[in-house]
Design a protein around this motif. Structure first.
Motif, PDB file in Angstrom:
ATOM      1  N   LEU A   1      10.421   4.166  -1.870  1.00 23.28           N
ATOM      2  CA  LEU A   1      10.686   3.375  -3.078  1.00 23.28           C
ATOM      3  C   LEU A   1       9.629   3.660  -4.148  1.00 23.28           C
ATOM      4  CD1 LEU A   1      11.711  -0.052  -1.482  1.00 23.28           C
ATOM      5  CD2 LEU A   1      13.178   1.516  -2.777  1.00 23.28           C
ATOM      6  N   GLY A   2       8.369   3.780  -3.705  1.00 21.58           N
ATOM      7  CA  GLY A   2       7.321   4.097  -4.684  1.00 21.58           C
ATOM      8  C   GLY A   2       7.521   5.473  -5.294  1.00 21.58           C
TER       9      GLY A   2
ATOM     10  N   LEU B   1       4.037   5.805  -5.231  1.00 21.12           N
ATOM     11  CA  LEU B   1       4.059   5.873  -6.699  1.00 21.12           C
ATOM     12  C   LEU B   1       2.987   6.831  -7.216  1.00 21.12           C
ATOM     13  CD1 LEU B   1       5.191   4.778  -9.354  1.00 21.12           C
ATOM     14  CD2 LEU B   1       3.530   2.906  -9.209  1.00 21.12           C
ATOM     15  N   ILE B   2       1.785   6.763  -6.603  1.00 24.67           N
ATOM     16  CA  ILE B   2       0.688   7.622  -7.050  1.00 24.67           C
ATOM     17  C   ILE B   2       0.987   9.085  -6.741  1.00 24.67           C
ATOM     18  CG2 ILE B   2      -1.772   8.137  -6.697  1.00 24.67           C
ATOM     19  CD1 ILE B   2      -2.197   5.155  -6.206  1.00 24.67           C
TER      20      ILE B   2
ATOM     21  N   PHE C   1       0.842  -1.200   0.000  1.00 24.86           N
ATOM     22  CA  PHE C   1       0.000   0.000   0.000  1.00 24.86           C
ATOM     23  C   PHE C   1       0.880   1.255   0.000  1.00 24.86           C
ATOM     24  CE2 PHE C   1      -4.072  -1.887   2.082  1.00 24.86           C
ATOM     25  CZ  PHE C   1      -4.308  -2.576   0.901  1.00 24.86           C
ATOM     26  N   ALA C   2       1.912   1.260   0.872  1.00 28.62           N
ATOM     27  CA  ALA C   2       2.788   2.429   0.956  1.00 28.62           C
ATOM     28  C   ALA C   2       3.511   2.650  -0.373  1.00 28.62           C
ATOM     29  CB  ALA C   2       3.799   2.241   2.086  1.00 28.62           C
ATOM     30  N   PHE C   3       3.960   1.553  -1.000  1.00 29.08           N
ATOM     31  CA  PHE C   3       4.656   1.674  -2.281  1.00 29.08           C
ATOM     32  C   PHE C   3       3.727   2.271  -3.340  1.00 29.08           C
ATOM     33  CE2 PHE C   3       5.885   0.005  -6.423  1.00 29.08           C
ATOM     34  CZ  PHE C   3       7.235   0.306  -6.460  1.00 29.08           C
ATOM     35  N   LEU C   4       2.486   1.760  -3.400  1.00 30.77           N
ATOM     36  CA  LEU C   4       1.526   2.299  -4.372  1.00 30.77           C
ATOM     37  C   LEU C   4       1.203   3.754  -4.064  1.00 30.77           C
ATOM     38  CD1 LEU C   4      -0.947  -0.724  -4.744  1.00 30.77           C
ATOM     39  CD2 LEU C   4       0.662   0.158  -6.446  1.00 30.77           C
ATOM     40  N   GLY C   5       1.038   4.073  -2.753  1.00 26.83           N
ATOM     41  CA  GLY C   5       0.768   5.458  -2.383  1.00 26.83           C
ATOM     42  C   GLY C   5       1.886   6.383  -2.813  1.00 26.83           C
TER      43      GLY C   5
END
Length: 671
Positions: A443-444, A284-285, A278-282
């Protein structure tokens, strides 16, 4: 008027109530009566204790019109704790009899009782009651056995005094925004609860109650939600099953140690990986959120600067930029852990409440924008330039690192889907959770850099250097200037117009001193240093104390305690926690909340649009967010008769999501 041991019954859908008496007649020489207000509550309805908690009203009885009655004192059975709308309340359900000790003016004489009762009952809605009960008890003798048994049953639930109870309430202390209470009993506590009373201006959250291994010592920590500087008398009721005591403990200067540390329900590896995802996607977004423009400009500048370099330098440069992002996240993690260790609440983007941080960011962006516009060139000392010339690679890596770190700083006023869940998990979890989540978030956010590092050849796909780069440079300068203006606007909301104008003037002076030739070898350096120091000192000295900010006519100021009352009247409440520095909040407002059909629905007479402005630190709003396990904004929630605990919306709003939540929370007739 009844001539019996009981009055007629007041009834409606929420309650039935009557006044009962142990005595059918006033015996010769008898100067007292044992009365009871018998309240039966319908399923799901509750009445309040003498201290109702954060909201509610206790029952009151007026005896005006009574004859031969000197005094009447209500004895309060021990309450139960119940939560509504996320608020702790104390009271009764199903049935309660409030025992009443009545003292007569003339012993042995008949008495006429006129009880004017006012009380509030709540379920998903709240209903006030105001009714009269009349009872005449003639001179004579006789006991109503049923009423006597009923009053005795609830009289036994009235907390004992400290001398008669087997529970000793020992100490109390207020520290770190909480009330700590200790108690002791020779008989082990089984299911204890603690109800402090300090008047209506002191309210408390859900307690953390622990006992020692033998169960004979009790430790309780109650979050202090509202208070005043002047401490009133403290009265504490401790309950444990059928036993209860009310006492006034001594104030202590020492915070008692908890008898043990709570064993957290630790997440398993799959949960940690899911939250990290979730944190990575957040992260990235975040690259495509409203704050992306200044971040994107920095990325593009970095890409263009790598256009003619060997592949290994391009790869290393982007890796350094990614490292800059990650280092910022690790520094942020360390700062959060330090602040948490001293009891300070932290959240995503809270640094934008700090005028000094805003001033620094404004000055840096102003200088960068002026430099890109070509107003001045930043020149290093000749010796340093020589060393950097011999090690140009190192110079580039430092710039790449700074680019990544700066981009991460500028991304923090934005929120994104998945980000709120991940950050809330981290801030309410262990230190390792904070580190994992913020590393994944970094990282995201740095994934675009990592992609270029993985395939440095992609740089060659970009247009070759030429005059077009000058145009790009000006565009990027414009983007940075726009971001600087936005930060100045946020600073104006946090510290006022006077501070914002002063910082703007000093920023202009800084650029002017950096541009023109000043006499003397060190004059320019001294002038720039003086302006910078003055800029940082101004916000702290000129920022006025917080004031209530005016909001639009369609919105009312956030008041947590008003929510239950509005819902009890059949209203639907839409709460928007926002701030001037929150770009996602502004996007939600511009794209959803201020547009038809949502704006029309929020203006409906059955809907109350409530706005909580978190531009500046506000402990009430912070506690409200914490109560919902949220540490960042935007935060939007809809309450209503069909959703008393609220429907929480996603960070990024859509018209359909808001309208559906309003429909789900409202009464069917209001949709």
């Amino acid at each position: 008027m009844s001539v019996a041991a009981s009055t007629d019954t007041y009834e409606n859908t929420a309650i039935s109530a009557r006044l009962i008496s142990v005595e059918n007649g006033v015996a010769t020489n008898s100067g007292t009566l044992s009365l009871g207000l018998d309240i039966k509550l319908a399923e799901g309805w509750k009445a309040y204790w003498r201290s109702p908690g954060e909201v509610g009203l206790p029952p009151e009885i007026s005896w005006d019109g009574s004859t031969n009655l000197a005094t009447a004192q209500i004895l309060w059975p021990a309450p139960e704790r119940f939560t509504a709308f996320g608020i702790e309340n104390f009271g009764y359900n199903k049935r309660v009899v409030l025992p009443i000790q009545a003292v007569l003016e003339t012993a042995g004489q008949a008495v006429e009782l006129q009880a004017g009762v006012t009380l509030l009952t709540c379920s998903t809605v709240c209903v006030p009651h105001d009714f009269n009960l009349a009872l005449t008890i003639p001179a004579g003798a006789g006991i109503d056995a049923a009423s006597a048994a009923l009053i005795s049953e609830f009289a036994e639930r009235v907390p004992l005094g400290p001398d008669a109870a087997d529970i000793e309430v020992e100490t109390a202390v207020i520290a770190d925004g909480a009330l700590y209470v200790t108690a002791r009993s020779a008989n082990a506590f089984v299911n204890p609860d603690v109800f402090p009373e300090m008047g209506p201006t002191f309210t408390f959250g859900k307690p953390d109650i622990r006992t020692n291994s033998a169960g004979t010592e009790l430790w309780a920590k109650l979050p202090l939600l509202a208070s005043e500087e002047q401490l009133p008398l403290l009265q504490v009721t401790v309950t444990d099953g059928s036993r209860a005591v009310t006492a006034m403990p001594e104030w202590s200067n020492t915070v008692p140690d908890a008898p043990f540390e709570l064993v957290a329900n630790l997440p398993d590896l799959a949960q940690i990986l899911a939250i990290a995802a979730f944190a990575f996607l957040g992260g990235l977004i975040l690259n495509v959120m409203p704050c992306v423009l200044p971040v994107l400009s920095i990325k593009l500048t970095s890409v263009l600067n790598h256009g003619d370099k060997p592949s290994h330098e391009v790869r290393n440069g982007f890796l350094m930029s990614a490292l800059g992002v990650l280092v910022f996240m690790w520094v942020l993690s360390a700062g959060i852990l330090v602040l948490q260790s001293v009891g300070i609440t932290v959240g995503w983007g809270l640094q934008f409440q700090n005028p000094v941080f805003l001033t620094i960011m404004f000055l840096v962006l102003t200088v960068f924008a002026a430099n890109l516009f070509g107003i001045f060139e930043i020149s290093l000392p000749s010796g340093l330039q020589s060393r950097l010339a011999r090690s140009s690679v190192r110079d580039g890596y430092i710039g790449d690192f700074a680019t990544g770190a700066f981009a991460a700083v500028l991304a923090t006023p934005c929120s994104a889907p998945f980000l709120g869940t991940a950050v809330a998990f981290a801030l309410s979890g262990r230190p390792i959770d904070v580190i994992i989540v913020f590393t994944a978030l970094g990282l995201g956010l740095s994934l675009p850099y990592l992609l270029f590092a993985w395939k440095p050849g992609m740089v060659r796909l970009l247009p070759k250097p030429g005059r077009w780069m000058l145009v790009v440079k000006w565009v990027l300068a414009g983007l940075l200037a726009g971001t600087a203006i936005w930060l100045l606007w946020v600073l104006m909301g946090v510290s006022g117009v006077r501070v914002a104008v002063s910082v703007l003037v000093l920023a202009v002076l800084f650029v002017l001193f950096a541009t023109i030739q000043l006499p003397g070898r060190y004059t320019r350096t001294a002038a720039l240093a003086a302006v910078a120091v003055l800029s940082l000192a101004l916000p702290g000295t000129l920022t006025p104390p917080p004031t209530i900010k005016e909001i639009g006519q369609d919105w009312v100021t956030f008041d947590r305690s008003e929510i239950p009352r509005l819902i009890s009247q059949g209203q639907t409440v839409f709460v928007d926690v926002t701030a001037d520095w929150c770009l996602t909040c502004k996007a939600n407002k511009t794209l959803v909340l201020d547009r038809v059909p949502v704006v029309d629905r929020l203006r409906d007479e059955k809907v109350v649009a409530m706005q909580a402005d978190w531009t500046r630190p506000n402990p009430d709003i912070s506690r409200y967010l914490e109560a919902h396990n949220r540490f960042g904004i935007p935060f939007n929630i809809v309450y209503g008769p069909n959703a008393p605990d609220g429907i929480i919306l996603s960070e990024v709003l859509t018209s359909d999501a808001v309208l559906n939540a309003l429909d789900a929370a409202a009464l069917a007739t209001d949709k």
